[in-house]
Design a protein around this motif. Structure first.
Motif, PDB file in Angstrom:
ATOM      1  N   UNK A 193       0.959  -1.332  -0.054  1.00  0.00           N
ATOM      2  CA  UNK A 193      -0.047   0.078  -0.031  1.00  0.00           C
ATOM      3  C   UNK A 193       0.895   1.256   0.067  1.00  0.00           C
ATOM      4  N   UNK A 194       0.054   1.847  -1.273  1.00  0.00           N
ATOM      5  CA  UNK A 194       1.228   3.058  -0.769  1.00  0.00           C
ATOM      6  C   UNK A 194       0.958   4.395   0.422  1.00  0.00           C
ATOM      7  N   UNK A 195       2.175   4.922   0.172  1.00  0.00           N
ATOM      8  CA  UNK A 195       1.967   6.215   1.868  1.00  0.00           C
ATOM      9  C   UNK A 195       0.571   6.957   1.419  1.00  0.00           C
ATOM     10  N   UNK A 196       0.311   7.152   0.275  1.00  0.00           N
ATOM     11  CA  UNK A 196      -0.244   8.252   0.018  1.00  0.00           C
ATOM     12  C   UNK A 196      -2.244   7.445   0.147  1.00  0.00           C
ATOM     13  N   UNK A 197      -1.731   6.044  -0.075  1.00  0.00           N
ATOM     14  CA  UNK A 197      -2.803   5.688   0.557  1.00  0.00           C
ATOM     15  C   UNK A 197      -3.448   5.166   1.883  1.00  0.00           C
ATOM     16  N   UNK A 198      -2.220   5.711   2.475  1.00  0.00           N
ATOM     17  CA  UNK A 198      -2.279   5.137   3.886  1.00  0.00           C
ATOM     18  C   UNK A 198      -2.442   6.394   4.716  1.00  0.00           C
ATOM     19  N   UNK A 199      -2.423   7.474   4.212  1.00  0.00           N
ATOM     20  CA  UNK A 199      -2.694   8.282   5.014  1.00  0.00           C
ATOM     21  C   UNK A 199      -4.357   8.740   5.795  1.00  0.00           C
ATOM     22  N   UNK A 200      -3.825   9.345   7.061  1.00  0.00           N
ATOM     23  CA  UNK A 200      -5.280   8.285   8.009  1.00  0.00           C
ATOM     24  C   UNK A 200      -5.631  10.177   7.851  1.00  0.00           C
ATOM     25  N   UNK A 201      -7.582  10.176   7.263  1.00  0.00           N
ATOM     26  CA  UNK A 201      -8.373  11.195   7.193  1.00  0.00           C
ATOM     27  C   UNK A 201      -8.411  10.970   8.795  1.00  0.00           C
ATOM     28  N   UNK A 202      -8.008  12.328   9.371  1.00  0.00           N
ATOM     29  CA  UNK A 202      -7.806  13.179  10.865  1.00  0.00           C
ATOM     30  C   UNK A 202      -8.806  13.554  11.381  1.00  0.00           C
ATOM     31  N   UNK A 203     -10.451  13.547  10.561  1.00  0.00           N
ATOM     32  CA  UNK A 203     -11.724  14.277  10.430  1.00  0.00           C
ATOM     33  C   UNK A 203     -12.573  12.766  10.827  1.00  0.00           C
TER      34      UNK A 203
ATOM     35  N   UNK B  21      -3.991   0.554   8.951  1.00  0.00           N
ATOM     36  CA  UNK B  21      -3.323  -0.924   8.750  1.00  0.00           C
ATOM     37  C   UNK B  21      -2.174  -0.756   9.391  1.00  0.00           C
ATOM     38  N   UNK B  22      -1.340  -2.572   9.255  1.00  0.00           N
ATOM     39  CA  UNK B  22       0.251  -1.982   9.699  1.00  0.00           C
ATOM     40  C   UNK B  22       0.823  -1.641   8.421  1.00  0.00           C
ATOM     41  N   UNK B  23       1.459  -0.829   8.872  1.00  0.00           N
ATOM     42  CA  UNK B  23       2.334   0.350   8.070  1.00  0.00           C
ATOM     43  C   UNK B  23       3.712  -0.336   7.801  1.00  0.00           C
ATOM     44  N   UNK B  24       4.064  -0.117   7.276  1.00  0.00           N
ATOM     45  CA  UNK B  24       5.558  -0.732   6.542  1.00  0.00           C
ATOM     46  C   UNK B  24       6.804  -0.199   6.952  1.00  0.00           C
ATOM     47  N   UNK B  25       6.946  -0.486   7.969  1.00  0.00           N
ATOM     48  CA  UNK B  25       8.163   0.328   8.427  1.00  0.00           C
ATOM     49  C   UNK B  25       9.292  -0.429   8.813  1.00  0.00           C
ATOM     50  N   UNK B  26      11.149   0.207   9.398  1.00  0.00           N
ATOM     51  CA  UNK B  26      11.668  -0.836   9.272  1.00  0.00           C
ATOM     52  C   UNK B  26      13.220   0.172  10.079  1.00  0.00           C
ATOM     53  N   UNK B  27      13.974  -0.568  10.053  1.00  0.00           N
ATOM     54  CA  UNK B  27      14.824   0.343  11.040  1.00  0.00           C
ATOM     55  C   UNK B  27      15.658   0.909  10.165  1.00  0.00           C
ATOM     56  N   UNK B  28      16.129   2.555  10.737  1.00  0.00           N
ATOM     57  CA  UNK B  28      16.449   4.093  10.389  1.00  0.00           C
ATOM     58  C   UNK B  28      18.034   4.010  10.472  1.00  0.00           C
ATOM     59  N   UNK B  29      18.687   3.589  11.694  1.00  0.00           N
ATOM     60  CA  UNK B  29      19.308   3.172  12.224  1.00  0.00           C
ATOM     61  C   UNK B  29      19.888   2.149  13.113  1.00  0.00           C
ATOM     62  N   UNK B  30      20.898   1.364  12.465  1.00  0.00           N
ATOM     63  CA  UNK B  30      20.742   0.166  12.973  1.00  0.00           C
ATOM     64  C   UNK B  30      21.656   0.071  14.325  1.00  0.00           C
ATOM     65  N   UNK B  31      22.444   1.126  14.578  1.00  0.00           N
ATOM     66  CA  UNK B  31      23.392   1.786  16.019  1.00  0.00           C
ATOM     67  C   UNK B  31      21.897   1.410  16.385  1.00  0.00           C
ATOM     68  N   UNK B  32      21.009   2.136  16.359  1.00  0.00           N
ATOM     69  CA  UNK B  32      19.441   2.602  17.529  1.00  0.00           C
ATOM     70  C   UNK B  32      19.057   1.660  17.685  1.00  0.00           C
ATOM     71  N   UNK B  33      18.546   0.912  16.580  1.00  0.00           N
ATOM     72  CA  UNK B  33      17.131   0.037  16.537  1.00  0.00           C
ATOM     73  C   UNK B  33      18.140  -1.703  16.102  1.00  0.00           C
TER      74      UNK B  33
END
Length: 232
Positions: free
Chosen positions: A1-11, A143-155
């Protein structure tokens, strides 16, 4: 799922299953209650460091809800290899605890603040042994977001933990009472993929579960000695 499709409708509102927890977060209730401690800088001298963690829940119902966790980098000086919620210390430029929690989550996991709906922030939790106050911030995405390690020292890695079902935080097969040197240290979640959650993070997760009407880890749960590699 694209980032645009996952953007939350805050209303739009958050799902009904989160309503009890959302109400408490919006009031700024205390999530984890602790006995008074003379080391707490609110009661004593000095100024506590301010931090925030993000309790990010994804899903539209309890049966598909998951919470994001991260395994801390194994080379870190503080709590290497332990599992925690995304978060960290407040920077001078941060507007508030919500800003801190979202910024840290983005830096650590790649979470895009535009893809989540912030639902509220609980009262700061004193950590007198670290001269620190930690504010839990509650957020949600459908929906579950596509997340991942950004800094391997920290995470070391990012993990999604289901709230219910097999291998989840409420699965009796994965719930323990922690023991360290013969003394109880609270709930433990020994999840699949060697995801061992204890201490401050496990206490928060247990309160999230009870806040959603789910059962806490029972006193009769099997005891588990905290492994040496998870104690540092």
């Amino acid at each position: 799922m694209s980032a645009a499709a996952q953007r939350v409708d805050r209303s739009a509102g958050s799902p009904d299953f989160l309503a009890p927890l959302v109400e408490r977060a919006r009031r700024g209730d205390v999530l984890v209650r602790q006995d008074p401690d003379p080391r707490d800088p609110v009661r004593g001298a000095g100024t506590a460091r301010r931090s925030a963690v993000l309790i990010h829940i994804a899903g539209t119902a309890l049966d598909d809800a998951q919470v994001v966790l991260e395994e801390r980098g194994h080379a870190l000086r503080s709590q290497p290899g332990q599992f925690s919620l995304p978060g960290g210390g407040q920077d001078p430029e941060d507007r508030d605890a919500v800003h801190t929690a979202l910024r840290e989550a983005q830096e650590e996991t790649g979470l895009d603040p535009a893809e989540v709906q912030v639902l509220g922030a609980f009262a700061p939790i004193p950590m007198p042994w670290r001269h620190q106050h930690v504010t839990p911030v509650l957020s949600w995405s459908p929906a579950v977001l596509e997340l991942g390690v950004q800094d391997p020292i920290e995470v070391e890695r990012v993990v999604w933990a289901p709230l219910t079902g097999t291998g989840s935080l409420t699965d009796p097969a994965h719930r323990r009472r922690g023991i360290w040197g013969g003394a109880g240290v609270g709930p433990v979640f020994e999840l699949p993929r060697n995801t061992f959650v204890w201490g401050f993070t496990a206490m928060i997760l247990e309160q999230v579960l009870t806040g959603l009407g789910l059962d806490p880890v029972p006193p009769t749960a099997p005891e588990r000695e905290i492994p040496p590699e998870r104690r540092r």
